[in-house]
Design a protein around this motif. Structure first.
Motif, PDB file in Angstrom:
ATOM      1  N   SER A  53      -7.438  14.312   3.619  1.00  0.00           N
ATOM      2  CA  SER A  53      -6.081  14.853   3.686  1.00  0.00           C
ATOM      3  C   SER A  53      -5.730  15.642   2.439  1.00  0.00           C
ATOM      4  N   VAL A  54      -5.232  16.874   2.641  1.00  0.00           N
ATOM      5  CA  VAL A  54      -4.788  17.693   1.513  1.00  0.00           C
ATOM      6  C   VAL A  54      -3.280  17.940   1.553  1.00  0.00           C
ATOM      7  N   CYS A  55      -2.609  17.382   2.580  1.00  0.00           N
ATOM      8  CA  CYS A  55      -1.151  17.382   2.623  1.00  0.00           C
ATOM      9  C   CYS A  55      -0.719  16.135   3.396  1.00  0.00           C
ATOM     10  N   VAL A  56       0.528  15.725   3.235  1.00  0.00           N
ATOM     11  CA  VAL A  56       0.957  14.464   3.843  1.00  0.00           C
ATOM     12  C   VAL A  56       0.931  14.523   5.366  1.00  0.00           C
ATOM     13  N   ASN A  57       1.108  15.702   5.937  1.00  0.00           N
ATOM     14  CA  ASN A  57       1.088  15.800   7.396  1.00  0.00           C
ATOM     15  C   ASN A  57      -0.293  15.532   7.981  1.00  0.00           C
ATOM     16  N   ASP A  58      -1.324  15.657   7.161  1.00  0.00           N
ATOM     17  CA  ASP A  58      -2.686  15.399   7.644  1.00  0.00           C
ATOM     18  C   ASP A  58      -2.871  13.947   8.079  1.00  0.00           C
ATOM     19  N   PHE A  59      -2.091  13.031   7.501  1.00  0.00           N
ATOM     20  CA  PHE A  59      -2.242  11.611   7.865  1.00  0.00           C
ATOM     21  C   PHE A  59      -0.910  11.024   8.332  1.00  0.00           C
ATOM     22  N   GLU A  60      -0.103  11.842   8.966  1.00  0.00           N
ATOM     23  CA  GLU A  60       1.215  11.406   9.428  1.00  0.00           C
ATOM     24  C   GLU A  60       1.126  10.202  10.363  1.00  0.00           C
ATOM     25  N   ASN A  61       0.044  10.101  11.117  1.00  0.00           N
ATOM     26  CA  ASN A  61      -0.122   8.974  12.039  1.00  0.00           C
ATOM     27  C   ASN A  61      -0.302   7.649  11.310  1.00  0.00           C
ATOM     28  N   LEU A  62      -0.524   7.685   9.996  1.00  0.00           N
ATOM     29  CA  LEU A  62      -0.737   6.465   9.216  1.00  0.00           C
ATOM     30  C   LEU A  62       0.437   6.137   8.288  1.00  0.00           C
TER      31      LEU A  62
ATOM     32  N   VAL B 268       0.859  -1.185   0.000  1.00  0.00           N
ATOM     33  CA  VAL B 268       0.000   0.000   0.000  1.00  0.00           C
ATOM     34  C   VAL B 268       0.892   1.230   0.000  1.00  0.00           C
ATOM     35  N   ILE B 269       0.598   2.180  -0.874  1.00  0.00           N
ATOM     36  CA  ILE B 269       1.326   3.440  -0.904  1.00  0.00           C
ATOM     37  C   ILE B 269       0.328   4.592  -0.734  1.00  0.00           C
ATOM     38  N   ALA B 270       0.843   5.752  -0.368  1.00  0.00           N
ATOM     39  CA  ALA B 270       0.011   6.953  -0.272  1.00  0.00           C
ATOM     40  C   ALA B 270       0.441   7.921  -1.364  1.00  0.00           C
ATOM     41  N   VAL B 271      -0.532   8.460  -2.083  1.00  0.00           N
ATOM     42  CA  VAL B 271      -0.236   9.272  -3.263  1.00  0.00           C
ATOM     43  C   VAL B 271      -1.146  10.500  -3.315  1.00  0.00           C
ATOM     44  N   PRO B 272      -0.678  11.564  -3.958  1.00  0.00           N
ATOM     45  CA  PRO B 272      -1.566  12.695  -4.220  1.00  0.00           C
ATOM     46  C   PRO B 272      -2.426  12.414  -5.440  1.00  0.00           C
ATOM     47  N   THR B 273      -3.582  13.041  -5.504  1.00  0.00           N
ATOM     48  CA  THR B 273      -4.399  13.033  -6.708  1.00  0.00           C
ATOM     49  C   THR B 273      -4.685  14.499  -7.045  1.00  0.00           C
ATOM     50  N   ASP B 274      -5.654  14.752  -7.901  1.00  0.00           N
ATOM     51  CA  ASP B 274      -6.023  16.135  -8.199  1.00  0.00           C
ATOM     52  C   ASP B 274      -7.019  16.692  -7.186  1.00  0.00           C
ATOM     53  N   THR B 275      -7.402  15.877  -6.195  1.00  0.00           N
ATOM     54  CA  THR B 275      -8.327  16.347  -5.162  1.00  0.00           C
ATOM     55  C   THR B 275      -7.741  16.135  -3.768  1.00  0.00           C
ATOM     56  N   LEU B 276      -7.558  14.894  -3.372  1.00  0.00           N
ATOM     57  CA  LEU B 276      -7.096  14.549  -2.034  1.00  0.00           C
ATOM     58  C   LEU B 276      -5.935  13.568  -2.106  1.00  0.00           C
ATOM     59  N   TYR B 277      -5.263  13.360  -0.977  1.00  0.00           N
ATOM     60  CA  TYR B 277      -4.300  12.265  -0.880  1.00  0.00           C
ATOM     61  C   TYR B 277      -5.061  10.958  -0.687  1.00  0.00           C
ATOM     62  N   GLY B 278      -4.521   9.896  -1.271  1.00  0.00           N
ATOM     63  CA  GLY B 278      -5.203   8.622  -1.184  1.00  0.00           C
ATOM     64  C   GLY B 278      -4.260   7.471  -0.893  1.00  0.00           C
TER      65      GLY B 278
ATOM     66  N   ARG C 271     -11.831   6.378 -11.539  1.00  0.00           N
ATOM     67  CA  ARG C 271     -11.170   7.680 -11.588  1.00  0.00           C
ATOM     68  C   ARG C 271     -10.023   7.667 -12.591  1.00  0.00           C
ATOM     69  N   VAL C 272      -9.857   8.804 -13.262  1.00  0.00           N
ATOM     70  CA  VAL C 272      -8.635   9.119 -14.008  1.00  0.00           C
ATOM     71  C   VAL C 272      -8.231  10.514 -13.533  1.00  0.00           C
ATOM     72  N   PRO C 273      -7.490  10.611 -12.442  1.00  0.00           N
ATOM     73  CA  PRO C 273      -7.172  11.929 -11.881  1.00  0.00           C
ATOM     74  C   PRO C 273      -6.298  12.751 -12.827  1.00  0.00           C
ATOM     75  N   ASP C 274      -6.435  14.049 -12.728  1.00  0.00           N
ATOM     76  CA  ASP C 274      -5.560  14.948 -13.476  1.00  0.00           C
ATOM     77  C   ASP C 274      -4.280  15.142 -12.673  1.00  0.00           C
ATOM     78  N   CYS C 275      -3.550  14.058 -12.511  1.00  0.00           N
ATOM     79  CA  CYS C 275      -2.318  14.013 -11.714  1.00  0.00           C
ATOM     80  C   CYS C 275      -1.409  12.992 -12.367  1.00  0.00           C
ATOM     81  N   GLU C 276      -0.334  13.454 -12.966  1.00  0.00           N
ATOM     82  CA  GLU C 276       0.490  12.576 -13.792  1.00  0.00           C
ATOM     83  C   GLU C 276       1.162  11.475 -12.982  1.00  0.00           C
ATOM     84  N   PHE C 277       1.514  11.750 -11.720  1.00  0.00           N
ATOM     85  CA  PHE C 277       2.237  10.742 -10.939  1.00  0.00           C
ATOM     86  C   PHE C 277       1.407   9.482 -10.746  1.00  0.00           C
ATOM     87  N   ILE C 278       0.186   9.612 -10.251  1.00  0.00           N
ATOM     88  CA  ILE C 278      -0.620   8.428  -9.992  1.00  0.00           C
ATOM     89  C   ILE C 278      -1.015   7.745 -11.305  1.00  0.00           C
TER      90      ILE C 278
END
Length: 281
Positions: free
Chosen positions: A213-222, A88-98, A182-189
């Protein structure tokens, strides 16, 4: 040899030695280091370590068993290998982190449910790299030509019927014959999804019921539950998430969640002469 030493062997010339006055003063502003410093080993036994890579000039954070990297092309292959390894990885999208994993790996999908504390009856959406990939997982031949390309990539989740030849495992969202795509407007994902050779299961990076979460610190506990966390900075669209629209019925649409792009989404749907489905009485 401890973790810090092994990491230092792979990333030469990272930080001054622990005896340096720079580190004794706390956590200073990072400065340029001379070539002589390149041979020194990282022996900083803090729970979190800030690593400055002079080779890539990018900031990384090492926290317990999780590494935070920038969400850019340099780390896409690493993320792809993690997905292929059922991580499992955590990634940004064009809306939220997932949180993302291989949607065809029951082990990885179950791991996401465990991390979030999510009920197994709550379905997961999926992410594909390109609009053309949607037909691999869902039925689209009832939709007006050009509609999908007008909506996507973008901050929209389309609810569609699973195709008879869908590559998705029936163990994903069992008992549900539709799937959110989804097909996010985010090239990385999107690059990670393409490279995985599969499709990604995708859900917001937070404990179930907590704010998104809108930044990685929002879910730092995970972080500790992820193989990697990829930092795309502060996401600008707020916490509303994607607009979810049901397109399972011919000529009809139904907004399930307004999200961050309802007005623009409805305008496109009505341009293609779709009508809003009436609520059941």
């Amino acid at each position: 040899m401890n973790f810090s030493t092994r990491l230092a062997d792979k990333l030469p010339g990272i930080l001054p030695a622990p005896s340096s006055p720079l580190l004794r003063k706390g956590f200073p502003e990072l400065r340029s280091f001379s070539i002589a410093n390149h041979s020194r080993r990282l022996r900083w036994g803090l729970q979190k370590k800030m690593v400055w890579s002079l080779q890539r000039a990018e900031l990384c954070v090492v926290s317990n068993s999780c590494i935070v990297h920038p969400a850019n092309e340099a780390y896409a292959q690493e993320a792809i290998e993690a997905i292929k390894s059922e991580k499992v990885i955590a990634v940004p999208t064009d809306t939220l982190y997932g949180f993302a994993c291989d949607a065809c790996s029951l082990e990885a999908v179950n791991r996401i449910y465990e991390i979030k504390g999510r009920k197994l009856t709550s379905p997961l959406a999926i992410c594909v790299g390109d609009v053309l990939d949607i037909k691999r997982v869902a039925t689209t031949n009832h939709l007006p030509h050009g509609l999908l390309d007008s909506l996507l990539p973008g901050p929209v989740t389309l609810v569609l019927q699973r195709g008879e030849s869908s590559i998705l495992e029936r163990s994903l969202n069992p008992g549900i014959d539709t799937i959110g795509v989804r097909v996010p407007d985010c090239e990385f994902i999107r690059e990670v999804s393409r490279g995985s050779g599969s499709v990604l299961a995708l859900t917001s990076a937070n404990l179930s019921g907590d704010r998104s979460s809108v930044c990685v610190n929002d879910f730092e506990n995970l972080w500790q539950h992820c193989a990697y966390v990829y930092d795309g900075g502060l996401l600008p669209s707020g916490r509303a998430g994607s607009t979810i629209v049901d397109l399972t019925k011919v000529g009809k649409y139904k907004i399930i969640r307004p999200g961050s792009a309802k007005q623009a989404t409805v305008a496109i749907l009505e341009k293609y002469l779709l009508e809003e489905e009436e609520e059941d009485c």
